[in-house]
Motif scaffolding. Structure first.
Motif, PDB file in Angstrom:
ATOM      1  N   LEU A  41     -21.888 -55.876  15.443  1.00  0.00           N
ATOM      2  CA  LEU A  41     -22.304 -54.858  14.838  1.00  0.00           C
ATOM      3  C   LEU A  41     -23.804 -54.833  14.443  1.00  0.00           C
ATOM      4  CD1 LEU A  41     -19.208 -53.929  12.631  1.00  0.00           C
ATOM      5  CD2 LEU A  41     -19.601 -53.164  14.682  1.00  0.00           C
ATOM      6  N   LYS A  42     -24.348 -56.011  14.408  1.00  0.00           N
ATOM      7  CA  LYS A  42     -25.631 -56.151  13.882  1.00  0.00           C
ATOM      8  C   LYS A  42     -26.149 -55.242  12.723  1.00  0.00           C
ATOM      9  CE  LYS A  42     -27.705 -56.578  18.524  1.00  0.00           C
ATOM     10  NZ  LYS A  42     -26.773 -57.279  19.326  1.00  0.00           N
ATOM     11  N   ILE A  43     -25.154 -55.490  11.774  1.00  0.00           N
ATOM     12  CA  ILE A  43     -25.363 -54.892  10.247  1.00  0.00           C
ATOM     13  C   ILE A  43     -25.766 -56.014   9.310  1.00  0.00           C
ATOM     14  CG2 ILE A  43     -23.830 -52.993  10.585  1.00  0.00           C
ATOM     15  CD1 ILE A  43     -21.709 -54.599   8.926  1.00  0.00           C
ATOM     16  N   GLN A  44     -26.503 -55.710   8.375  1.00  0.00           N
ATOM     17  CA  GLN A  44     -26.887 -56.380   7.374  1.00  0.00           C
ATOM     18  C   GLN A  44     -25.837 -57.076   6.512  1.00  0.00           C
ATOM     19  OE1 GLN A  44     -29.841 -57.603   6.456  1.00  0.00           O
ATOM     20  NE2 GLN A  44     -29.717 -58.561   4.740  1.00  0.00           N
ATOM     21  N   THR A  45     -25.642 -58.190   6.471  1.00  0.00           N
ATOM     22  CA  THR A  45     -24.404 -58.694   5.612  1.00  0.00           C
ATOM     23  C   THR A  45     -24.487 -59.059   4.301  1.00  0.00           C
ATOM     24  OG1 THR A  45     -25.027 -61.139   6.212  1.00  0.00           O
ATOM     25  CG2 THR A  45     -23.510 -60.076   7.811  1.00  0.00           C
ATOM     26  N   ASN A  46     -25.769 -59.131   3.940  1.00  0.00           N
ATOM     27  CA  ASN A  46     -25.935 -59.086   2.275  1.00  0.00           C
ATOM     28  C   ASN A  46     -25.439 -57.909   1.654  1.00  0.00           C
ATOM     29  OD1 ASN A  46     -26.975 -61.654   2.567  1.00  0.00           O
ATOM     30  ND2 ASN A  46     -28.965 -61.023   2.745  1.00  0.00           N
ATOM     31  N   GLY A  47     -24.817 -57.955   0.565  1.00  0.00           N
ATOM     32  CA  GLY A  47     -24.238 -56.917  -0.077  1.00  0.00           C
ATOM     33  C   GLY A  47     -23.128 -56.130   0.482  1.00  0.00           C
ATOM     34  N   ILE A  48     -22.380 -56.849   1.330  1.00  0.00           N
ATOM     35  CA  ILE A  48     -21.114 -56.014   1.742  1.00  0.00           C
ATOM     36  C   ILE A  48     -19.871 -56.775   1.557  1.00  0.00           C
ATOM     37  CG2 ILE A  48     -22.574 -54.945   3.643  1.00  0.00           C
ATOM     38  CD1 ILE A  48     -21.099 -56.855   5.727  1.00  0.00           C
ATOM     39  N   ALA A  49     -19.092 -56.076   1.324  1.00  0.00           N
ATOM     40  CA  ALA A  49     -17.490 -56.646   1.187  1.00  0.00           C
ATOM     41  C   ALA A  49     -16.542 -56.093   2.504  1.00  0.00           C
ATOM     42  CB  ALA A  49     -17.019 -56.310  -0.062  1.00  0.00           C
ATOM     43  N   ILE A  50     -15.561 -56.879   2.910  1.00  0.00           N
ATOM     44  CA  ILE A  50     -14.878 -56.462   3.987  1.00  0.00           C
ATOM     45  C   ILE A  50     -13.648 -56.842   3.432  1.00  0.00           C
ATOM     46  CG2 ILE A  50     -14.238 -57.092   6.368  1.00  0.00           C
ATOM     47  CD1 ILE A  50     -17.061 -57.674   6.813  1.00  0.00           C
ATOM     48  N   ALA A  51     -12.474 -55.841   3.934  1.00  0.00           N
ATOM     49  CA  ALA A  51     -11.204 -56.070   3.613  1.00  0.00           C
ATOM     50  C   ALA A  51     -10.380 -55.892   4.871  1.00  0.00           C
ATOM     51  CB  ALA A  51     -10.785 -55.043   2.572  1.00  0.00           C
ATOM     52  N   ILE A  52      -9.473 -56.618   5.268  1.00  0.00           N
ATOM     53  CA  ILE A  52      -8.684 -56.503   6.423  1.00  0.00           C
ATOM     54  C   ILE A  52      -7.260 -56.007   5.946  1.00  0.00           C
ATOM     55  CG2 ILE A  52      -7.610 -57.406   8.650  1.00  0.00           C
ATOM     56  CD1 ILE A  52     -10.242 -59.425   8.747  1.00  0.00           C
ATOM     57  N   ASN A  53      -6.615 -55.063   6.403  1.00  0.00           N
ATOM     58  CA  ASN A  53      -5.330 -54.483   5.907  1.00  0.00           C
ATOM     59  C   ASN A  53      -5.221 -54.757   4.276  1.00  0.00           C
ATOM     60  OD1 ASN A  53      -4.852 -54.496   8.687  1.00  0.00           O
ATOM     61  ND2 ASN A  53      -4.318 -56.478   8.902  1.00  0.00           N
ATOM     62  N   ASN A  54      -6.069 -54.416   3.649  1.00  0.00           N
ATOM     63  CA  ASN A  54      -6.230 -53.881   2.362  1.00  0.00           C
ATOM     64  C   ASN A  54      -6.369 -55.207   1.459  1.00  0.00           C
ATOM     65  OD1 ASN A  54      -5.835 -51.340   2.386  1.00  0.00           O
ATOM     66  ND2 ASN A  54      -3.760 -51.404   2.662  1.00  0.00           N
ATOM     67  N   LEU A  84     -12.174 -52.377   6.529  1.00  0.00           N
ATOM     68  CA  LEU A  84     -12.928 -51.635   5.657  1.00  0.00           C
ATOM     69  C   LEU A  84     -14.189 -52.369   5.279  1.00  0.00           C
ATOM     70  CD1 LEU A  84     -13.330 -48.904   4.209  1.00  0.00           C
ATOM     71  CD2 LEU A  84     -12.249 -50.208   2.134  1.00  0.00           C
ATOM     72  N   ILE A  85     -15.391 -51.829   5.584  1.00  0.00           N
ATOM     73  CA  ILE A  85     -16.553 -52.405   5.523  1.00  0.00           C
ATOM     74  C   ILE A  85     -17.078 -51.529   4.274  1.00  0.00           C
ATOM     75  CG2 ILE A  85     -18.704 -53.207   6.179  1.00  0.00           C
ATOM     76  CD1 ILE A  85     -17.633 -53.665   8.957  1.00  0.00           C
ATOM     77  N   ILE A  86     -17.246 -52.262   3.261  1.00  0.00           N
ATOM     78  CA  ILE A  86     -17.984 -51.538   2.132  1.00  0.00           C
ATOM     79  C   ILE A  86     -19.498 -52.124   1.825  1.00  0.00           C
ATOM     80  CG2 ILE A  86     -17.887 -51.011  -0.437  1.00  0.00           C
ATOM     81  CD1 ILE A  86     -14.906 -51.456  -0.124  1.00  0.00           C
ATOM     82  N   LYS A  87     -20.527 -51.397   1.741  1.00  0.00           N
ATOM     83  CA  LYS A  87     -21.786 -51.690   1.561  1.00  0.00           C
ATOM     84  C   LYS A  87     -22.123 -51.125  -0.099  1.00  0.00           C
ATOM     85  CE  LYS A  87     -23.232 -50.861   6.257  1.00  0.00           C
ATOM     86  NZ  LYS A  87     -24.092 -50.266   7.158  1.00  0.00           N
TER      87      LYS A  87
END
Length: 67
Positions: A26-39, A59-62
């Motif tokens: 995805l080439k997104i900045q990984t600092n400051g993100i949280a990821i949830a899979i199936n809640n 769900l990717i939250i920045k």
């Protein structure tokens, strides 16, 4: 190919892809993100071992600054 949903958008990816590989693609900045899979939040240390499965709902939250 499998289908996953990321922030309400369908993505078609190859099987046997880890969360880490997907995030890198995805080439997104990984600092400051949280990821949830199936809640369920996935710790960043587990991204490289967490395989993505058909119909996973991701769900990717920045984090943002504000005040």
């Amino acid at each position: 190919m499998i289908t996953i949903k990321v922030n309400q958008e369908d993505h078609h990816i190859l099987e046997h892809v880890t969360l880490q590989q997907f995030v890198e693609n995805l080439k997104i900045q990984t600092n400051g993100i949280a990821i949830a899979i199936n809640n369920t939040v996935v710790k960043k240390t587990d991204w490289s071992s967490r395989l993505l499965h058909n119909n996973d709902d991701i769900l990717i939250i920045k984090s943002t600054q504000g005040g």
